[in-house]
Design a protein around this motif. Sequence first.
Motif, PDB file in Angstrom:
ATOM      1  N   MET A   1       0.754  24.634  -1.317  1.00  0.00           N
ATOM      2  CA  MET A   1       1.916  23.866  -0.843  1.00  0.00           C
ATOM      3  C   MET A   1       1.634  23.035   0.203  1.00  0.00           C
ATOM      4  N   LEU A   2       0.331  22.754   0.483  1.00  0.00           N
ATOM      5  CA  LEU A   2      -0.016  21.608   1.370  1.00  0.00           C
ATOM      6  C   LEU A   2      -1.221  20.934   0.962  1.00  0.00           C
ATOM      7  N   LYS A   3      -1.140  21.117  -0.476  1.00  0.00           N
ATOM      8  CA  LYS A   3      -2.133  20.093  -1.150  1.00  0.00           C
ATOM      9  C   LYS A   3      -1.218  18.762  -1.760  1.00  0.00           C
ATOM     10  N   MET A   4      -1.891  17.763  -1.263  1.00  0.00           N
ATOM     11  CA  MET A   4      -1.099  16.607  -1.629  1.00  0.00           C
ATOM     12  C   MET A   4      -2.306  15.388  -1.850  1.00  0.00           C
ATOM     13  N   ASN A   5      -1.723  14.029  -2.620  1.00  0.00           N
ATOM     14  CA  ASN A   5      -2.948  13.097  -2.620  1.00  0.00           C
ATOM     15  C   ASN A   5      -2.463  11.939  -2.308  1.00  0.00           C
ATOM     16  N   PRO A   6      -2.555  11.039  -1.101  1.00  0.00           N
ATOM     17  CA  PRO A   6      -3.679  11.479  -0.381  1.00  0.00           C
ATOM     18  C   PRO A   6      -3.465  12.877   0.579  1.00  0.00           C
ATOM     19  N   PRO A   7      -4.334  13.517   0.930  1.00  0.00           N
ATOM     20  CA  PRO A   7      -4.362  14.629   1.734  1.00  0.00           C
ATOM     21  C   PRO A   7      -3.610  14.558   3.044  1.00  0.00           C
ATOM     22  N   LEU A   8      -3.371  15.716   3.613  1.00  0.00           N
ATOM     23  CA  LEU A   8      -3.066  15.739   5.033  1.00  0.00           C
ATOM     24  C   LEU A   8      -4.189  15.348   5.787  1.00  0.00           C
ATOM     25  N   ARG A   9      -4.223  14.372   6.818  1.00  0.00           N
ATOM     26  CA  ARG A   9      -5.412  13.964   7.470  1.00  0.00           C
ATOM     27  C   ARG A   9      -5.433  14.529   8.689  1.00  0.00           C
ATOM     28  N   SER A  10      -6.516  13.860   9.520  1.00  0.00           N
ATOM     29  CA  SER A  10      -6.822  14.816  10.878  1.00  0.00           C
ATOM     30  C   SER A  10      -5.859  14.317  12.016  1.00  0.00           C
ATOM     31  N   PRO A  11      -5.497  15.162  13.064  1.00  0.00           N
ATOM     32  CA  PRO A  11      -4.693  14.566  14.122  1.00  0.00           C
ATOM     33  C   PRO A  11      -4.881  12.957  14.596  1.00  0.00           C
ATOM     34  N   LYS A  12      -6.206  12.626  14.684  1.00  0.00           N
ATOM     35  CA  LYS A  12      -6.481  11.338  14.941  1.00  0.00           C
ATOM     36  C   LYS A  12      -5.720  10.469  13.949  1.00  0.00           C
ATOM     37  N   ASP A  13      -6.032  10.665  12.774  1.00  0.00           N
ATOM     38  CA  ASP A  13      -5.107   9.834  11.557  1.00  0.00           C
ATOM     39  C   ASP A  13      -3.509   9.810  11.855  1.00  0.00           C
ATOM     40  N   ARG A  14      -3.051  11.061  12.061  1.00  0.00           N
ATOM     41  CA  ARG A  14      -1.597  11.106  11.986  1.00  0.00           C
ATOM     42  C   ARG A  14      -1.232  10.293  13.252  1.00  0.00           C
ATOM     43  N   ALA A  15      -2.028  10.351  14.443  1.00  0.00           N
ATOM     44  CA  ALA A  15      -1.672   9.466  15.573  1.00  0.00           C
ATOM     45  C   ALA A  15      -1.610   8.010  15.397  1.00  0.00           C
TER      46      ALA A  15
ATOM     47  N   VAL B   1       0.648  -1.054  -0.007  1.00  0.00           N
ATOM     48  CA  VAL B   1      -0.225  -0.065  -0.065  1.00  0.00           C
ATOM     49  C   VAL B   1       0.752   1.211   0.135  1.00  0.00           C
ATOM     50  N   CYS B   2       0.751   2.141  -1.079  1.00  0.00           N
ATOM     51  CA  CYS B   2       1.633   3.230  -1.115  1.00  0.00           C
ATOM     52  C   CYS B   2       0.867   4.575  -0.115  1.00  0.00           C
ATOM     53  N   HIS B   3       1.707   5.329   0.225  1.00  0.00           N
ATOM     54  CA  HIS B   3       1.281   6.322   1.186  1.00  0.00           C
ATOM     55  C   HIS B   3       0.103   6.259   1.779  1.00  0.00           C
ATOM     56  N   VAL B   4       0.102   5.508   2.916  1.00  0.00           N
ATOM     57  CA  VAL B   4      -0.851   5.261   3.559  1.00  0.00           C
ATOM     58  C   VAL B   4      -1.205   6.404   4.390  1.00  0.00           C
ATOM     59  N   SER B   5      -2.486   6.602   4.773  1.00  0.00           N
ATOM     60  CA  SER B   5      -2.766   8.004   5.397  1.00  0.00           C
ATOM     61  C   SER B   5      -3.861   8.101   6.456  1.00  0.00           C
ATOM     62  N   THR B   6      -4.527   7.038   6.489  1.00  0.00           N
ATOM     63  CA  THR B   6      -5.738   7.118   7.326  1.00  0.00           C
ATOM     64  C   THR B   6      -5.671   5.949   8.656  1.00  0.00           C
ATOM     65  N   ALA B   7      -6.364   6.365   9.837  1.00  0.00           N
ATOM     66  CA  ALA B   7      -6.613   5.266  10.764  1.00  0.00           C
ATOM     67  C   ALA B   7      -7.281   3.843  10.213  1.00  0.00           C
ATOM     68  N   GLU B   8      -8.299   4.223   9.331  1.00  0.00           N
ATOM     69  CA  GLU B   8      -8.990   2.966   9.130  1.00  0.00           C
ATOM     70  C   GLU B   8      -8.141   2.241   8.340  1.00  0.00           C
ATOM     71  N   SER B   9      -7.205   2.636   7.274  1.00  0.00           N
ATOM     72  CA  SER B   9      -6.224   1.942   6.451  1.00  0.00           C
ATOM     73  C   SER B   9      -5.337   1.135   7.329  1.00  0.00           C
ATOM     74  N   ILE B  10      -4.695   1.762   8.386  1.00  0.00           N
ATOM     75  CA  ILE B  10      -3.800   1.287   9.515  1.00  0.00           C
ATOM     76  C   ILE B  10      -4.649  -0.058  10.093  1.00  0.00           C
ATOM     77  N   ARG B  11      -5.781   0.102  10.510  1.00  0.00           N
ATOM     78  CA  ARG B  11      -6.371  -0.892  11.175  1.00  0.00           C
ATOM     79  C   ARG B  11      -6.561  -2.231  10.029  1.00  0.00           C
ATOM     80  N   VAL B  12      -7.048  -1.855   9.010  1.00  0.00           N
ATOM     81  CA  VAL B  12      -7.419  -3.102   8.030  1.00  0.00           C
ATOM     82  C   VAL B  12      -5.891  -3.569   7.725  1.00  0.00           C
ATOM     83  N   ILE B  13      -4.884  -3.025   7.643  1.00  0.00           N
ATOM     84  CA  ILE B  13      -3.510  -3.522   7.410  1.00  0.00           C
ATOM     85  C   ILE B  13      -3.123  -4.233   8.417  1.00  0.00           C
ATOM     86  N   ARG B  14      -3.188  -3.707   9.486  1.00  0.00           N
ATOM     87  CA  ARG B  14      -2.823  -4.412  10.710  1.00  0.00           C
ATOM     88  C   ARG B  14      -3.331  -5.604  11.218  1.00  0.00           C
ATOM     89  N   ASP B  15      -4.823  -5.605  10.598  1.00  0.00           N
ATOM     90  CA  ASP B  15      -5.401  -7.095  10.745  1.00  0.00           C
ATOM     91  C   ASP B  15      -5.282  -8.155   9.768  1.00  0.00           C
TER      92      ASP B  15
END
Length: 430
Positions: free
Chosen positions: A275-289, A231-245
């Motif tokens: 300058m802060l536009k990217m894909n996937p985008p910068l996510r929420s503090p919850k996602d970063r955590a 998985v390239c440039h993972v950015s969300t808490a949900e993606s991390i949960r799926v990958i961990r499982d």
Amino acid sequence: MATLIKNAQVLMDHQLVTNDILINDGHIQAIGHRLNEQYGAAEHVICADHHFVSPGLVDVHVHLRDPGQTAKETIATGTLAAAHGGFTTVGAMPNVDPVPDTPQKVAAMVAKNREEAHVHVAQYASITKGRTSEELVDFEGVKRAGAFAVSNDGSGVQTAGTMYQAMCGAAKAGLPLAAHVEDDSLYQGGVMNAGPVAERLGLPGINNVSEAAQVARDVMLAEASGVHYHVCHVSTAESIRVIRDAKRAGINVTCEASPHHLLLTDEDITMDNPMLKMNPPLRSPKDRAALVAGLLDGTIDIIATDHAPHTDAEKQGSMRTAAFGITGIETAFATMYTTFVKTRLMSLDRLIELMSTRPAQLFGLKAAGQLKVGAPADLTIIDLDHEYEIKAEQMLSKGHNSPFIGWHVYGDVLMTLVDGQVVYGKDQQK
């Protein structure tokens, strides 16, 4: 011609120790003390002055823009920028023109990389013809032509049937499949993370499920096909949960995180700032955590920059119309070292594993990511103690579209060697 690197700090058994490194015929001949007594005087001596000498960094996700988009970057400028960042091996994504989607085109790209690059370039082929179609490439053919992996980066594979057949073909050919995960039907033309910040700025948002839904689909297809699914440039808490499982279930899935997703959130976007536009985008503090937790617990396997240079004109105006993407290869080590190692959230040897050893292992880059006798002399000398400011005018990439300009960091790359030859030296750039 023999080269001796004197007074180097190298990692041995998780500790920094002082050693000399003797290089001959492009390879590391010996590591130790008083090497001249055993091997004779070297013709060339580099004094590391007790700075850290690392195996060359490995970035499996860069955009060199060449051919077809050379106003943004070229193989020469992109790989010189890589050397400036301490990288000696990079993986070049296939979103160039023409797309390397046939054995002949891949072979041409491999030859062009070899001729023009300052560092080693591993070449991706696309998953589908033209990178956005449903017609699959000849996986065994592109591997024979020199592709080390396949990806449609920049575009998600939209249908499950196409992705499953692609995974089966890639698995048969022994190619990792690196996926940009994005469901177009859920994407809805957003330009930043969906949430309160986007609402306050009046900008269309990209929701988390557009990424996580494809990750969930793909891990099931990966289990059925047996492919190495990355998985390239993972950015969300949900993606991390799926990958961990998925990892717990024994599915052959790996993932990368980019420094910007580990260091920034959508709350850093205080105005309409391209300058802060990217894909996937910068996510929420919850996602970063969740990403940081995944990095520290091993769910995230490697760090990759998604280096995406653009012209100044393409990154001006509004986030609604500006191009997606930021540069990263010149700032990745310093920003990660400063944020994670200097603060003791992570050890130095773990950071080197994430940025050198492990990406080489995962993608079968057998000559990369090593500092040992017999290995290629792909090495980086880094001043870990000097604080400096990241400045646009010191970047060697054509693109200066970085949100890290102005940051004060540690981890200054002083010199980079590829096959024992100096390809970047800080003193040479003055």
